[in-house]
Design an enzyme around this catalytic site. Structure first.
Site, PDB file in Angstrom:
ATOM      1  N   ALA A  27       0.791  -1.233   0.000  1.00 23.71           N
ATOM      2  CA  ALA A  27       0.000   0.000   0.000  1.00 23.71           C
ATOM      3  C   ALA A  27       0.831   1.296   0.000  1.00 23.71           C
ATOM      4  CB  ALA A  27      -0.973  -0.042   1.186  1.00 23.71           C
ATOM      5  N   ARG A  87      -5.140  -0.015  -8.952  1.00 25.72           N
ATOM      6  CA  ARG A  87      -5.462  -1.030  -7.941  1.00 25.72           C
ATOM      7  C   ARG A  87      -6.493  -0.426  -6.974  1.00 25.72           C
ATOM      8  NH1 ARG A  87      -0.880  -4.592  -5.488  1.00 25.72           N
ATOM      9  NH2 ARG A  87      -2.696  -5.942  -5.249  1.00 25.72           N
ATOM     10  N   GLN A  92       3.788 -13.614  -1.778  1.00 30.26           N
ATOM     11  CA  GLN A  92       4.584 -12.475  -1.288  1.00 30.26           C
ATOM     12  C   GLN A  92       5.341 -12.825  -0.011  1.00 30.26           C
ATOM     13  OE1 GLN A  92       1.430 -12.251  -2.383  1.00 30.26           O
ATOM     14  NE2 GLN A  92       0.913 -10.211  -3.107  1.00 30.26           N
ATOM     15  N   ASP A  96      -4.077  -2.646   3.887  1.00 37.15           N
ATOM     16  CA  ASP A  96      -4.234  -1.857   2.663  1.00 37.15           C
ATOM     17  C   ASP A  96      -5.286  -0.776   2.810  1.00 37.15           C
ATOM     18  OD1 ASP A  96      -3.114  -4.599   1.815  1.00 37.15           O
ATOM     19  OD2 ASP A  96      -2.645  -3.206   0.194  1.00 37.15           O
ATOM     20  N   LYS A 134      -4.038  -8.632   2.754  1.00 38.20           N
ATOM     21  CA  LYS A 134      -3.927  -9.739   1.801  1.00 38.20           C
ATOM     22  C   LYS A 134      -4.835 -10.907   2.167  1.00 38.20           C
ATOM     23  CE  LYS A 134      -2.088  -9.647  -1.189  1.00 38.20           C
ATOM     24  NZ  LYS A 134      -2.743  -9.287  -2.480  1.00 38.20           N
TER      25      LYS A 134
END
Ligand code: MRU
Length: 381
Positions: free
Chosen positions: A58, A93, A206, A247, A258
């Site tokens: 973010a 996004r 990730q 985020d 996530k």
């Protein structure tokens, strides 16, 4: 225990090239197998880098977009160009609200200026946002460090403090030390023994690829586990603290992060393990209250689920399919953890309860007034 203060942020994720205007990024789609630096020379290249997740996380998405505006202003500083860059970058996004925050800040700063002054002002402002994120990470690290020190005290000094994290809320997703990882770096530097369980974070891995890489680089002991192992570890008493990033956080503390974060929060509460979310003020969306209903969740290509990216036996980057060719896949990139599952929030201004009152105390100037009605938003679908 001696306290060594971390003096400088770790290596960069985004910086200006020697020419003073190209934007250099570390391509995160290639890590940990290759270190590839890309030079971005247009707003559209920045937008593409965000969409394809060459830059991600973010805070880094927000600062990248700010530099995207700067590149657009360098080419054409008209009102129309500013507006179309804003719209294009905003479309990249949908979940990380830092993107909107940074674009709003850039537009508000540039719109009143004469076009001839906009390019240099845009670069200066983007550099300022970059610098501010580094300072913010540092404060998050200092506040989170106290929580880790408390855990060590509770364990009567018997380390390591066992921390579970998910995704990459690390220095790769920011400009400095990361959000959830900042307390880990600070603890490690202070000589506190920690061990980090790194949840792989399917589908894009990730955790396995990025968090394992960046913590490993700094010598922090870690073990990568599959996402589904978290419940088992918590049940066996092998986790002292869960630290994740965010985020978008609503005004009452619901946190989008996530996909897979919510399940970890539920399992942590079931086993009475503290679950903390670390983020900067720029991740708070003060216009939203009910995160499950109102935070937009990015849906990405099913190909990220059906295929896995890695390195082959010779270390060459490779992609393999794991599903039958005909299998359909759904890929919601984030989930929302309601505030009631969260022990506390770690911000650059301190630690608070995941409640409207807790957040208001830390951000009195931004929080909605106590009796003001929450903004009414249409459900996403
Ligand atoms: O899809 P990504 O990789 O951009 O998602 C990143 C996360 O969910 C992080 O936890 C969050 O952005 C915090 S980054 C410091």
């Amino acid at each position: 225990m001696s306290k060594r203060v971390v003096q400088e942020p770790l290596d960069g994720t985004l910086w200006l090239g020697r020419d003073g205007w190209t934007v250099c990024i570390l391509d995160q789609t290639r890590l940990p197998h290759e270190t590839v630096v890309r030079r971005l020379t247009s707003m559209e290249e920045v937008a593409e880098a965000i969409v394809t997740m060459q830059v991600r996380g973010a805070p880094l998405i927000g600062v990248s977009a700010a530099f995207g505006i700067a590149l657009a202003m360098r080419r054409d500083a008209s009102n129309g160009s500013l507006e179309s860059a804003y719209v294009r970058l905003m479309s990249t996004r949908p979940t990380a609200v830092n993107l909107r925050w940074a674009l709003d800040a850039m537009r508000a700063h540039l719109a009143p200026l004469a076009p001839a002054d906009r390019a240099s002002a845009a670069y200066a402002e983007a550099v300022r946002l970059r610098t501010a994120d580094i300072a913010t990470n540092r404060s998050i690290g200092e506040h989170g460090l106290k929580l880790i020190q408390d855990v060590l005290k509770r364990k009567k000094g018997k380390g390591p403090v066992q921390i579970l994290t998910h995704c990459n809320a690390g220095r790769l997703g920011t400009l400095g030390w990361g959000t959830a990882t900042a307390p880990m770096y600070f603890a490690h530097e202070s000589g506190i023994p920690i061990h980090v369980w790194v949840s792989e974070t399917r589908p894009r891995n990730q955790g396995a690829a990025l968090t394992a890489w960046e913590l490993g680089e700094k010598g922090i002991p870690l073990t990568v586990v599959v996402d589904n192992e978290a419940g088992h570890l918590l049940q066996r008493g092998l986790v002292d603290l869960v630290l994740v990033g965010a985020d978008r956080v609503t005004s009452r503390g619901d946190a989008a992060n996530k996909i897979g974060t919510y399940l970890k929060a539920v399992a942590a509460k079931a086993h009475r393990v503290p679950f903390y979310v670390a983020f900067p003020g720029t991740t708070i969306d003060w216009t939203l209250e009910d995160g499950v209903r109102d935070i937009p969740i990015e849906e990405r290509s099913g190909r990220e689920v059906t295929h896995v990216y890695g390195a082959d036996a010779k270390g060459r980057p490779a992609e393999v399919r794991v599903t039958p060719p005909s299998a359909q896949a759904r890929n919601d990139a984030f989930d929302v953890t309601p505030a009631s599952w969260i022990t506390g929030l770690i911000t650059e201004r301190g630690v608070c309860k995941a409640t409207a009152a807790g957040m208001r105390k830390l951000y009195p100037e931004s929080a909605p007034r106590k009796n003001a009605k929450a903004a009414v938003r249409k459900p996403r679908r």
